[in-house]
Design a protein around this motif. Structure first.
Motif, short mmCIF file in Angstrom:
data_model
loop_
_atom_site.label_atom_id
_atom_site.label_comp_id
_atom_site.label_asym_id
_atom_site.label_seq_id
_atom_site.Cartn_x
_atom_site.Cartn_y
_atom_site.Cartn_z
N THR C 30 -19.15 4.67 -12.28
CA THR C 30 -18.37 5.26 -13.38
C THR C 30 -18.93 4.92 -14.76
O THR C 30 -18.21 5.01 -15.75
CB THR C 30 -16.90 4.82 -13.31
OG1 THR C 30 -16.85 3.40 -13.53
CG2 THR C 30 -16.27 5.14 -11.98
N ALA C 31 -20.19 4.51 -14.83
CA ALA C 31 -20.78 4.14 -16.12
C ALA C 31 -21.07 5.39 -16.96
O ALA C 31 -21.08 6.50 -16.44
CB ALA C 31 -22.05 3.34 -15.89
N PRO C 32 -21.31 5.19 -18.26
CA PRO C 32 -21.52 6.33 -19.16
C PRO C 32 -22.77 7.16 -18.86
O PRO C 32 -22.80 8.34 -19.17
CB PRO C 32 -21.65 5.68 -20.54
CG PRO C 32 -21.04 4.33 -20.42
CD PRO C 32 -21.23 3.91 -19.00
N VAL C 33 -23.80 6.54 -18.33
CA VAL C 33 -24.98 7.28 -17.87
C VAL C 33 -25.50 6.63 -16.60
O VAL C 33 -25.28 5.46 -16.35
CB VAL C 33 -26.15 7.31 -18.88
CG1 VAL C 33 -26.04 8.47 -19.82
CG2 VAL C 33 -26.26 6.00 -19.63
N LEU C 34 -26.21 7.42 -15.83
CA LEU C 34 -26.73 7.00 -14.54
C LEU C 34 -27.57 5.72 -14.66
O LEU C 34 -27.46 4.81 -13.82
CB LEU C 34 -27.59 8.15 -14.01
CG LEU C 34 -27.88 8.24 -12.54
CD1 LEU C 34 -26.64 7.98 -11.71
CD2 LEU C 34 -28.44 9.63 -12.22
N ASP C 92 -13.26 -0.84 -22.22
CA ASP C 92 -14.25 0.23 -22.24
C ASP C 92 -15.65 -0.38 -22.06
O ASP C 92 -15.80 -1.60 -21.97
CB ASP C 92 -14.13 1.08 -23.52
CG ASP C 92 -14.43 0.28 -24.79
OD1 ASP C 92 -15.02 -0.82 -24.70
OD2 ASP C 92 -14.07 0.75 -25.88
N PHE C 93 -16.64 0.46 -22.02
CA PHE C 93 -18.01 0.00 -21.77
C PHE C 93 -18.45 -1.01 -22.84
O PHE C 93 -19.15 -1.99 -22.55
CB PHE C 93 -18.95 1.21 -21.75
CG PHE C 93 -20.37 0.87 -21.46
CD1 PHE C 93 -20.78 0.58 -20.16
CD2 PHE C 93 -21.32 0.83 -22.48
CE1 PHE C 93 -22.11 0.27 -19.89
CE2 PHE C 93 -22.65 0.52 -22.21
CZ PHE C 93 -23.04 0.23 -20.91
N ALA D 281 -12.38 14.52 -10.86
CA ALA D 281 -11.68 13.87 -11.98
C ALA D 281 -12.35 12.56 -12.33
O ALA D 281 -12.50 12.21 -13.50
CB ALA D 281 -10.21 13.65 -11.61
N ALA D 282 -12.78 11.81 -11.31
CA ALA D 282 -13.43 10.53 -11.57
C ALA D 282 -14.74 10.73 -12.32
O ALA D 282 -15.05 10.00 -13.27
CB ALA D 282 -13.68 9.79 -10.25
N GLU D 289 -15.36 9.46 -21.02
CA GLU D 289 -15.17 8.14 -21.63
C GLU D 289 -16.51 7.51 -22.03
O GLU D 289 -16.53 6.57 -22.81
CB GLU D 289 -14.42 7.21 -20.67
CG GLU D 289 -12.98 7.65 -20.51
CD GLU D 289 -12.15 6.73 -19.62
OE1 GLU D 289 -12.70 5.78 -19.04
OE2 GLU D 289 -10.93 6.97 -19.53
N GLY D 290 -17.58 8.04 -21.48
CA GLY D 290 -18.89 7.51 -21.84
C GLY D 290 -19.51 8.23 -23.04
O GLY D 290 -20.56 7.82 -23.52
#
Lengths: 252, 312, 252, 312
Positions: C30-34, C92-93, D281-282, D289-290
């Motif tokens: 679920t991180a902001p980028v891979l 948050d991150f 959704a996930a 959020e990123g």
């Protein structure tokens, strides 16, 4: 069927109350207004009380020395028999109240039918519970109407909650071998016969709430049979059962 | 003192009650709003540390008891906000002052609850200390406040018994449970003593508040009473109070005991308690995320009203 | 002191790695980028590996038959010895990376000092770990700088994270009896002597990140002594220890 | 077929590789983008069902193995996005198409993971089925894709062994563990069979894709191969495949088995799988959020660049 259908049936009633009661209790202290904190706690308390009755009776029927607490705190996911609807996460307050309304409307119909059960003990539990659930349904339908017909934002959120949860409605009306056995014994109604009244009530409420019922009646299943719960239930159990699992020899 | 003020004070001295529509000095009103509001906020924030264990309660009955208790606290908050509102302040205003940190709540709720035994310790010690404070307030001079306290005290003493019952089960339970119980007592003893406030000689509002009968006893009196009642209970439970200096004083007929760390007390007041940030954040989050609900229900109520008017 | 200070010390090192590794692993998928998903998993993997070494050695020192898994999965909150900082929630991150930076900067200084430990086994673990943590610190400080000196929003979020987490920094440098015993035995440094270098590094990084260190140096404590953890740790354990608690007789 | 197309096809027939700068038919490019993109998305979404158990892994070693596996999946996603980018589409565009529901990912990841045994079943059956699909793709006609598959297959077969190892531990463990293992097999058997897609006679893209060698075997061939390899493994584990009709056919030398419920397959494709809504959704939540992070890091990189330019 590997187990006694009456035991299965009682677990279904009890697990619905247990799991929904737990979900509602997660709100403790964080509701949008103080009056809602109190009302949610009331609802959770009713459901915990009903759990004790249903699972207590299930334990007696089973006759293996498990009481309501043992059933609640020592089974793993696959032995739970609640419908998928009640294990869905709380989401925002609107999602919680939509879930409540969609369940209450079935729950009251089911309990009302159970008052005529051939099993006197079940009839007695149903009668006591129906009084409580009448009030639950009154509140949850009022809230669905109030928020559906409120601001633009509250309407949008309630419609999203309805769209999200609607696929979990159908399971409550799908019958199986357990239901057939209960019907034959005069213990419980055929789930399907509750659908018409439910649809009518939902239609009226959603109309008052200016909300639109989704067209697709696709129904997820696997909760009441225990064949395939959602991933949420296991996470709930890690909390709910923690102390009993960590300290199996303790009494509390 | 002007004649109005003198008459007001004489009425209080004679044991009379002041009611919302009666004249009262500004200071009396302000002090009461502060005191009742703070008490109300404490009930609200006080839901959080116990709420933390509702989803982990070990039996259905324990879950129901705990949930009912937390619900009572919300109810107490409600009574107290109503009592404060009779003094001309709104619940919304008080809520905003809580959320901005302008108004305080009892510092005890800035301590974390870490094991199930804490549910016992909170009931036994925290509610126990609260009752010491509150029982005399049933005789406070302001009518609505006094009447709220009567209802609250009845429920609180019930909570305290429930807390003691949990401690008993733990203290008489398995080795792990006894360890939990002792650990909970260790963590909550001094914070409970702090609940009575600093020694009277350091307390700002005391003298005037006592004259007005919105404070009925000194902090030190109440603290001593609490210690005297609690020590035998701990002995009964077989638990050790974490104070090596604790000793019954034959001369005074009271227990001598160590003062809590007042430096810690003032740090917690300043916002540096273990959970201050989290507690306020939790309340703010609930309030912010509930905004759309409050607005939605309000909008619906107005629509309904105007539809009814149009129909008439 | 009720227990062997060396055991306590090893638990502190191991629990820091265990708890922070767990927190980081919560980001999985679920991180902001891979690329961040991969990097976070790397960090978590390093920390789990370090946990195995520290807690494995702790178990040997204790000599009571507990291995690293027993220590990780069968102790309750009060027996955990990690600092409060690492058990704080992810947020948050930015909050996750700020926590990482504030810990990494201490962690690397501590491990570097431990390379000179009189205990050869500790020195060896420290040497292996320091290599990994050098890289952690490089990444976390780069991210703190990048996001602090990024957009208005990212700057605001990073400052909020710093303000929130700063009160958990001090605990890492507070010594107690265990630390005194370790210092006397030449096993570990006095925590206080690491502070000056830490402050310098933090000052430089925050300057590059255009962030302002909070003025108040108030420090929460109770994690490394185990006297008073935060409420978050217990919730983490319900998940982390679930299977071991629910099925104590199983091997996995 | 025009000469360019003919030459292209002949090159493929001769076992040659197509490289990014080579001419290729539009359909070939489009199909490959769809196929590689879908495969990449599957790796990304596939992190979620296993990620669901990382925080509950029962030992430190199991946690490390599982985390490393999920990390490999992210890595596979990365290789595959790179391979797709050589065809002139960006990772951002593909991500947007995933998040909007326009592009698909493998339906198997719309099934929930409910017990630890599912970590075994996913490795054993899901990775096992994936490998059946992927091994032949190492010989696919598009160079970057074929090379990505070589790396991926090596890791996948490692994952499959790890999954089988978990199943073994469970199947040879306590009664509860055996029950978990059987339950996991019951839930994943038919979904795993569905991973090969509907019977070839119902499959849309098959013939052309096979001519282009971006599909190397028919769905039914691969499904049969999977069943033939898996049944003896289940027997070895002492687990029962949930198919009463399953039987070795002496004549064909293959196992006869029941078709999965294709109605369920199409429902899952339509969005009605147990977890479709949650998975999307996930991913959307993670992406939304990123955003501030991606924007923040980008802004910083630009500031840094312009500072460097100013300094030069």
């Amino acid at each position: 069927m590997s187990t006694d259908p009456k035991f299965e049936f009682l677990c279904r009633m009890g697990d619905n109350a247990l799991v929904l009661g737990h979900r509602v209790s997660e709100w403790c202290g964080t509701a949008p207004v103080l009056e809602e904190d109190i009302a949610l706690a009331n609802m959770a308390l009713d459901l915990i009380g009903q759990t004790q009755l249903w699972l207590g009776m299930a334990g007696e029927v089973e006759g293996a020395g498990r009481d309501a607490d043992k059933l609640a705190f020592r089974r793993d996911v696959w032995d739970f028999r609640n419908v998928l609807l009640v294990e869905q996460p709380n989401g925002d307050f609107g999602q919680t109240m939509m879930r409540q309304f969609l369940f209450d409307a079935w729950h009251l119909a089911q309990l009302t039918a159970l008052i005529d059960s051939s099993d006197k003990e079940i009839a007695a539990i149903a009668e006591k519970s129906a009084k409580e659930v009448t009030y639950h349904l009154e509140r949850s339908s009022d809230t669905v109407i109030g928020l559906g017909d409120g601001t633009e934002e509250s309407h949008r959120r309630m419609q999203a909650a309805l769209d999200l949860l609607w696929p979990y409605v159908g399971e409550m009306f799908l019958g199986d071998d357990v239901d057939a056995a209960m019907k034959d014994a005069g213990i419980a109604p055929d789930p399907a016969i509750l659908r018409a009244g439910y649809d009518q009530l939902v239609r009226d409420t959603l109309a008052a709430a200016t909300l639109t019922k989704p067209e697709d009646d696709f129904a997820h299943r696997g909760g009441k049979s225990g064949a395939r719960h959602s991933e949420h239930l296991g996470h709930m159990l890690t909390q709910m059962q923690w102390l009993q699992r960590a300290y199996p020899d303790a009494t509390w | 003192m002007d004649p109005e003020e003198r008459a007001f004070q004489e009425r209080i001295n004679a044991g009379g009650k002041i009611e919302p529509k009666d004249w009262m000095p500004d200071g009396y009103r302000k002090n009461l709003i502060r005191q009742i509001g703070q008490h109300a906020h404490s009930e609200i924030v006080g839901q959080l540390p116990e709420g933390n264990w509702i989803t982990r309660a070990p039996t259905l009955e324990r879950k129901a008891i705990l949930l009912a208790k937390v619900q009572d606290e919300a109810g107490h908050g409600l009574y107290l906000y109503c009592a404060a509102e009779t003094l001309g302040v709104t619940r919304d205003q008080m809520t905003r002052d809580l959320l901005s940190g302008k108004m305080k709540y009892s510092s005890i709720f800035n301590y974390p609850t870490l094991t199930w035994a804490d549910m016992g310790a909170v009931g036994w010690l925290v509610d126990g200390a609260a009752i010491m404070n509150q029982v005399p307030l049933q005789r406070t001079s302001y009518g609505p406040y006094a009447r709220a306290m009567v209802r609250i005290c009845k429920e609180e003493s019930f909570h305290q018994r429930q807390g003691f019952d949990i401690m008993m089960k733990m203290a008489k339970g398995t080795a792990a449970q006894r360890k939990m119980a002792q650990d909970a007592l260790n963590r909550f003893w001094f914070p409970a003593l702090m609940m009575f406030g600093p020694s009277d000689k350091d307390s700002v509002h005391s003298a005037q508040s006592m004259a007005w009968k919105i404070k009925m006893n000194t902090n030190d009196e109440l603290r001593q009473k609490f210690v005297d009642e609690t020590v035998p209970q701990a002995e009964y439970l077989g638990l050790t109070i974490p104070d090596e200096t604790l000793k019954f004083n034959e001369e005074t007929g009271h227990y001598d005991f160590a003062e809590p760390d007042w430096e810690e007390f003032f740090q917690v007041l300043k916002g540096n308690g273990p959970c201050n940030t989290e507690r306020l954040a939790a309340r703010n989050k609930a309030w912010d995320e509930g905004r759309w609900v409050r607005e939605g229900l309000l909008a619906h109520a107005e629509k309904k009203r105007s539809r009814q008017m149009a129909a008439e």
